[in-house]
Design an enzyme around this catalytic site. Sequence first.
Site, PDB file in Angstrom:
ATOM      1  N   GLY A 174       8.550 -15.847 -13.234  1.00 54.34           N
ATOM      2  CA  GLY A 174       7.530 -15.789 -12.176  1.00 54.34           C
ATOM      3  C   GLY A 174       7.792 -14.787 -11.145  1.00 54.34           C
ATOM      4  N   HIS A 221      11.009   1.325  -1.925  1.00 57.78           N
ATOM      5  CA  HIS A 221      11.526   0.585  -0.762  1.00 57.78           C
ATOM      6  C   HIS A 221      12.816   0.350  -0.347  1.00 57.78           C
ATOM      7  CE1 HIS A 221       7.144  -0.365  -0.313  1.00 57.78           C
ATOM      8  NE2 HIS A 221       7.009  -1.330  -1.601  1.00 57.78           N
TER       9      HIS A 221
END
Length: 398
Positions: free
Chosen positions: A19, A135
């Site tokens: 997911g 990031h």
Amino acid sequence: MEVGFIFTEQFNQYNFGSGHPLTPKRIELTYDLMKAYNLFENPNLKLITPRSATEEEVLRIHKAGYLDKLKELNNVGGSPYQAFPKFGLGPGDNPIFPGMYDAAMAVCGASLTAADYILEENSSRSFNITGGLHHAMPEMASGFCLLNDAAVAIQHILDKSPNGTKIMYLDIDCHHGDGVQWIFYDRSDVLTLSFHQDGHTLFPGSGLLDENGKEEGKGYALNVPLLPGTIDSVYINIFEKLVPEIMDAYRPDYLVCQLGVDTHFSDPITNMGLSTSGHEKIFKIINQNVPKYCNNKFLGLGGGGYNVGVVARSWSLFLAELLGVKIGDPLPEQWLDSFNEKWGFSQEEPPTEFRDQNWHIEEKQLKNPYWENELEDRADEIVKKYEEEFIPLIKKSE
């Protein structure tokens, strides 16, 4: 011209679980499509098995305390809901998973392998699609990124190069390349240039025009925050104007490029309006300018992209561009079968064409012709700022 392509069957190590948007299927199906187009058989392609990064190499960018925490959690068998907010780890973007330290070090090692390749005298192009985790901050994970392989690779090139070497970092991910920007924010030997969706509308909320470096790095952090929905024509126009001018002003010795493709109109977690046809044009602009301004030295890294079919198609287009070959429709039947088997209709609609067009955007233009003017006005404002202020500052400093 030989291209070093970093290839490993261990791509599924970096896996936040079922997911999560950063699924390893992105890499697997990209490999499958590249193979289906026989790109791995090209005589100009060199498949390279990556090494893992060493702690010493990673500690040039990351803090020891954070690396120790990743090592501590590497063999964790506890609850997936365990969280360490101080380190950016836990449910959400960066869930804890077994082997996470090993996986992060492997990604860094793949980018270091790509960097080592272009450091060789007669090698000029390398591509690591598992990298581009832009990031991560020195002391914490962020936005699906455990370690900042881009920054680690940049520092590695500088460490192995003569004093005075300069690197330009170009980031086309839909999300601002914040980790790389802040890591090199006060330095002039690394110029960061990020094209992204305006941070007022998307994570990580940074990348504004006025973020342009400090101290010695003043003027060497550059951002192009574009409005949501920006279309191919507007994006390519501003990209083609600014990138060569900035390269010409800075004259880097190497170009490191993060090639996120979540700017696509179908991406499930962003709001830009590019197509795979638009991506191909952007790739061509990059590749054509490397010999002119970067000593013909280029390191390409993967990055974002959460429509798996787009990732596979766009990065295959980029590898084909590096190799100087033309590939196209129809999509190979064996790859479509593989896509449906491994990812399929339950996850996303299979692609029907290799180079797609954004018909939804064209319909929006017909309904609201003033909408495109807004996109163009923003782009014109940015170009004016660069041509009157930012680019002259770089030229003056150099």
